[in-house]
Design a protein around this motif. Structure first.
Motif, PDB file in Angstrom:
ATOM      1  N   UNK A 198     -12.881 -36.782 -53.920  1.00  0.00           N
ATOM      2  CA  UNK A 198     -12.725 -37.121 -55.336  1.00  0.00           C
ATOM      3  C   UNK A 198     -12.740 -38.628 -55.547  1.00  0.00           C
ATOM      4  N   UNK A 199     -13.603 -39.102 -56.459  1.00  0.00           N
ATOM      5  CA  UNK A 199     -13.600 -40.543 -56.754  1.00  0.00           C
ATOM      6  C   UNK A 199     -12.363 -40.959 -57.557  1.00  0.00           C
ATOM      7  N   UNK A 200     -11.689 -39.977 -58.181  1.00  0.00           N
ATOM      8  CA  UNK A 200     -10.475 -40.286 -58.941  1.00  0.00           C
ATOM      9  C   UNK A 200      -9.267 -39.916 -58.087  1.00  0.00           C
ATOM     10  N   UNK A 201      -8.450 -40.899 -57.778  1.00  0.00           N
ATOM     11  CA  UNK A 201      -7.251 -40.638 -56.978  1.00  0.00           C
ATOM     12  C   UNK A 201      -6.116 -40.147 -57.855  1.00  0.00           C
ATOM     13  N   UNK A 202      -5.057 -39.594 -57.232  1.00  0.00           N
ATOM     14  CA  UNK A 202      -3.928 -39.067 -58.011  1.00  0.00           C
ATOM     15  C   UNK A 202      -3.247 -40.136 -58.876  1.00  0.00           C
ATOM     16  N   UNK A 203      -3.203 -41.371 -58.406  1.00  0.00           N
ATOM     17  CA  UNK A 203      -2.558 -42.427 -59.205  1.00  0.00           C
ATOM     18  C   UNK A 203      -3.386 -42.699 -60.462  1.00  0.00           C
ATOM     19  N   UNK A 204      -4.707 -42.683 -60.316  1.00  0.00           N
ATOM     20  CA  UNK A 204      -5.580 -42.913 -61.478  1.00  0.00           C
ATOM     21  C   UNK A 204      -5.452 -41.774 -62.496  1.00  0.00           C
ATOM     22  N   UNK A 205      -5.467 -40.535 -62.005  1.00  0.00           N
ATOM     23  CA  UNK A 205      -5.352 -39.406 -62.931  1.00  0.00           C
ATOM     24  C   UNK A 205      -3.983 -39.444 -63.613  1.00  0.00           C
ATOM     25  N   UNK A 206      -2.958 -39.767 -62.816  1.00  0.00           N
ATOM     26  CA  UNK A 206      -1.610 -39.903 -63.382  1.00  0.00           C
ATOM     27  C   UNK A 206      -1.595 -40.972 -64.475  1.00  0.00           C
ATOM     28  N   UNK A 207      -2.323 -42.052 -64.260  1.00  0.00           N
ATOM     29  CA  UNK A 207      -2.395 -43.141 -65.238  1.00  0.00           C
ATOM     30  C   UNK A 207      -3.002 -42.664 -66.553  1.00  0.00           C
ATOM     31  N   UNK A 208      -4.029 -41.837 -66.464  1.00  0.00           N
ATOM     32  CA  UNK A 208      -4.667 -41.288 -67.676  1.00  0.00           C
ATOM     33  C   UNK A 208      -3.656 -40.420 -68.436  1.00  0.00           C
ATOM     34  N   UNK A 209      -2.937 -39.584 -67.681  1.00  0.00           N
ATOM     35  CA  UNK A 209      -1.953 -38.694 -68.314  1.00  0.00           C
ATOM     36  C   UNK A 209      -0.846 -39.520 -68.990  1.00  0.00           C
ATOM     37  N   UNK A 210      -0.441 -40.612 -68.345  1.00  0.00           N
ATOM     38  CA  UNK A 210       0.597 -41.466 -68.939  1.00  0.00           C
ATOM     39  C   UNK A 210       0.141 -42.035 -70.281  1.00  0.00           C
ATOM     40  N   UNK A 211      -1.121 -42.412 -70.366  1.00  0.00           N
ATOM     41  CA  UNK A 211      -1.645 -42.978 -71.615  1.00  0.00           C
ATOM     42  C   UNK A 211      -1.636 -41.940 -72.737  1.00  0.00           C
ATOM     43  N   UNK A 212      -1.901 -40.672 -72.361  1.00  0.00           N
ATOM     44  CA  UNK A 212      -1.852 -39.591 -73.369  1.00  0.00           C
ATOM     45  C   UNK A 212      -0.401 -39.404 -73.823  1.00  0.00           C
ATOM     46  N   UNK A 213       0.489 -39.331 -72.835  1.00  0.00           N
ATOM     47  CA  UNK A 213       1.888 -39.061 -73.136  1.00  0.00           C
ATOM     48  C   UNK A 213       2.479 -40.157 -74.031  1.00  0.00           C
ATOM     49  N   UNK A 214       2.087 -41.397 -73.770  1.00  0.00           N
ATOM     50  CA  UNK A 214       2.607 -42.516 -74.577  1.00  0.00           C
ATOM     51  C   UNK A 214       1.976 -42.555 -75.968  1.00  0.00           C
ATOM     52  N   UNK A 215       0.936 -41.783 -76.174  1.00  0.00           N
ATOM     53  CA  UNK A 215       0.256 -41.790 -77.475  1.00  0.00           C
ATOM     54  C   UNK A 215      -0.761 -42.906 -77.589  1.00  0.00           C
ATOM     55  N   UNK A 216      -1.062 -43.582 -76.468  1.00  0.00           N
ATOM     56  CA  UNK A 216      -2.047 -44.662 -76.506  1.00  0.00           C
ATOM     57  C   UNK A 216      -3.457 -44.144 -76.720  1.00  0.00           C
ATOM     58  N   UNK A 217      -3.738 -42.977 -76.166  1.00  0.00           N
ATOM     59  CA  UNK A 217      -5.076 -42.399 -76.364  1.00  0.00           C
ATOM     60  C   UNK A 217      -4.940 -40.931 -76.742  1.00  0.00           C
ATOM     61  N   UNK A 218      -5.949 -40.408 -77.442  1.00  0.00           N
ATOM     62  CA  UNK A 218      -5.942 -38.983 -77.795  1.00  0.00           C
ATOM     63  C   UNK A 218      -6.515 -38.202 -76.618  1.00  0.00           C
TER      64      UNK A 218
END
Ligand code: ADP
Ligand code: MG
Length: 504
Positions: free
Chosen positions: A393-413
């Motif tokens: 996988x080119x996306x590591x767990x830390x990167x995917x976690x980072x995307x989820x954090x941005x959703x949770x914070x409301x930064x991105x839809x």
């Protein structure tokens, strides 16, 4: 741990076209290649795909005077397998010679364990869909040598032999006849393979022949199997046929279905099933006779005089037991409990130990269900498109976690998150930095959103009238606002503002 499972009675398999109801009884003998770099009784390599006859020690080629020496690593892996299948480990076992002549077996016998196998009774829990499972008892596991390979299609006049496989360690895992249908048989092989891969005792590569099954099939009338379970008496069951050397789950299912129909047709026509060994022809979808019991070899088993009985110590077994990883059943139950996942999601995430480890890294300190959704739907979906597994996988767990954090914070839809995922997947990078650099942040500034809503309302009076009569049509305005803002407006804020401005 298994409280969440219901062990349902097997449903009798009705066979179309049969006069009576019939049930299937199936027992499997699985040959699993031990994940060892050296052979069972020699130091020769087990590497797959090597130049023919390059991995052959003198003892593998049965040169006169050569003596086998047991590979301790293979014994340890067999013990580990036994422990993983919750089986009894026999501290004393012994090797026997199984005599037969075949060009790919230069010794003229196979060293195996008939009378005293290293592993005794165990079990495999076979999942048959959410909440439903079957328990298949393991009768024994013994260690034995693999044979070589005869090659008949390289020359019109000669046959060749490749001894690279000769002497490679196999575990023969013998089930009780507890499997009751084709799907169950395939699921059993799948579960066994999963456990072996978790344990690291067999790589389970079926295409390379590292996991193959001899499938025993018989049919009986309803009630007979229950009598067998009560009494342990095999004779209340039907006569079985053994389908040799199956290395595809799909073919295993197809072969069982064909074989059951064949046997039922014989019995209903007044004939009797002959106990025999059969081969499955995947092109024709049929099994055909290979040899009958009368032609069966007399193997003249006797204890192998070249090897001492195998004695192992309980302390060593305990040490191996302490090294066991968390196994699929336990991991799945924990995922359901700890992360609030559905059984289905937990199943998908625990299919391979690497997938489970990846998920746990993503889920740590985050919403488990959200993490599961992203791993299963986005990541696995994307990897599958590229025919990659999680280790690629080119996306590591830390990167995917980072995307989820941005959703949770409301930064991105959620929608922008998918675009972001694609960028991280194809270009790499740190999600929060990408969002910042490319201006992907969600607009939560209600003033800005209101301005866009006002403009759209002003430009579409007819739509306004329709929406005021049918509030469901407000969605059209929400869509327009999202379009105008490049998907960056906070959807919840847009919904609220549109409803308010339309007076809904
Ligand atoms: P053998 O000693 O002839 O090899 P086993 O008793 O060891 O026979 O059984 C070999 C395999 O056949 C086991 O996996 C067992 O579960 C299965 N088996 C035994 N009886 C039946 C039957 N009546 N129908 C289907 N499978 C059977
Ligand atoms: Mg047998």
């Amino acid at each position: 741990m298994l409280d969440h499972l219901s062990f349902t009675a097997p449903k009798p398999k009705t066979i179309a076209g049969a006069k009576h109801d019939w049930e299937l009884v199936i027992g499997l003998e699985v040959h699993a290649q031990v994940a060892s770099r050296a052979k069972l009784f020699s130091g020769a390599s087990t590497q797959f795909g090597a130049e023919p006859n390059s991995n052959v020690a003198f003892v593998d080629a049965a040169m006169p005077g050569m003596l086998p020496v047991i590979n301790e690593g293979c014994v340890a892996l067999a013990v580990k397998t036994g422990l993983g299948l919750k089986a009894e480990i026999n501290l004393k076992s012994a090797f026997d010679r199984k005599n037969y002549f075949y060009p790919d077996l230069p010794q003229g016998y196979q060293i195996s364990q008939l009378y005293h196998p290293i592993v005794g009774e165990g079990e495999v829990i076979v999942d048959m869909g959410p909440g439903v499972a079957r328990r298949v008892r393991i009768e024994r596991i013994h260690l034995e040598q693999d044979a070589g390979k005869s090659i008949h299609d390289m020359d019109p006049h000669m046959s060749f032999v490749d001894l690279n496989r000769t002497g490679v360690a196999l575990m023969e895992i013998v089930s009780r006849p507890d499997i009751r249908g084709p799907e169950e048989a395939a699921a059993y092989v799948g579960k066994l393979r999963q456990i072996l891969r978790y344990l690291g005792t067999c790589d389970g590569n079926m295409q390379n022949g590292n996991l193959r099954a001899d499938v025993n099939v018989s049919v009986c009338r309803p009630g007979d199997y229950e009598k067998f379970i009560e009494t342990g008496d095999h004779s209340v069951l039907g006569t079985r046929c053994e389908i040799k050397n199956m290395n595809s789950m799909r073919f295993i299912q197809a072969a069982i279905e064909y074989e059951a129909r064949r046997q039922i047709a014989i019995i209903e026509d007044g004939g009797t099933v002959v106990q025999e060994t059969r081969l499955y022809d995947p092109d024709k979808g049929e099994t055909r006779s290979m040899r009958s019991k009368e032609e069966a070899h007399d193997y003249r088993y006797f204890p192998c005089p070249d090897l001492l009985p195998l004695e192992i110590e309980q302390a060593w077994v305990d040490e191996i037991a302490a090294s066991l990883p968390e196994l699929p059943d336990e991991k799945k139950a924990r995922f359901v409990k700890e992360f609030g996942l559905t059984e289905y999601d937990a199943d998908v995430l625990t299919a391979e130990a690497e997938n489970a480890a990846y998920f746990e890294e993503v889920a740590a300190g985050r919403d488990g269900k959200l993490a599961a959704n992203w791993v299963i739907n986005e990541l696995f979906g994307r990897l599958k498109k590229d025919d990659r597994d999680i280790t690629q996988s080119p996306v590591g767990p830390a990167q995917l976690g980072g995307i989820i954090d941005l959703i949770t914070k409301g930064d991105i839809s959620g929608k922008i998150a998918k675009d972001l995922f694609e960028i991280v997947y194809t270009e790499g990078g740190e999600p929060a930095e990408i969002v910042e650099a490319r201006g992907m942040k969600q607009v939560t500034d209600t003033g800005a959103i209101e301005k866009v809503v006002d403009e759209i309302i002003a430009a579409n009076p007819a739509q306004v009238e329709k929406a005021q009569q049918n509030p469901k049509l407000a969605g059209w305005f929400v869509g327009q606002v999202m379009k105008a803002t490049g998907g960056k407006a906070n959807p919840q804020a847009v919904n609220e503002i549109v409803a308010a401005k339309l007076g809904l």
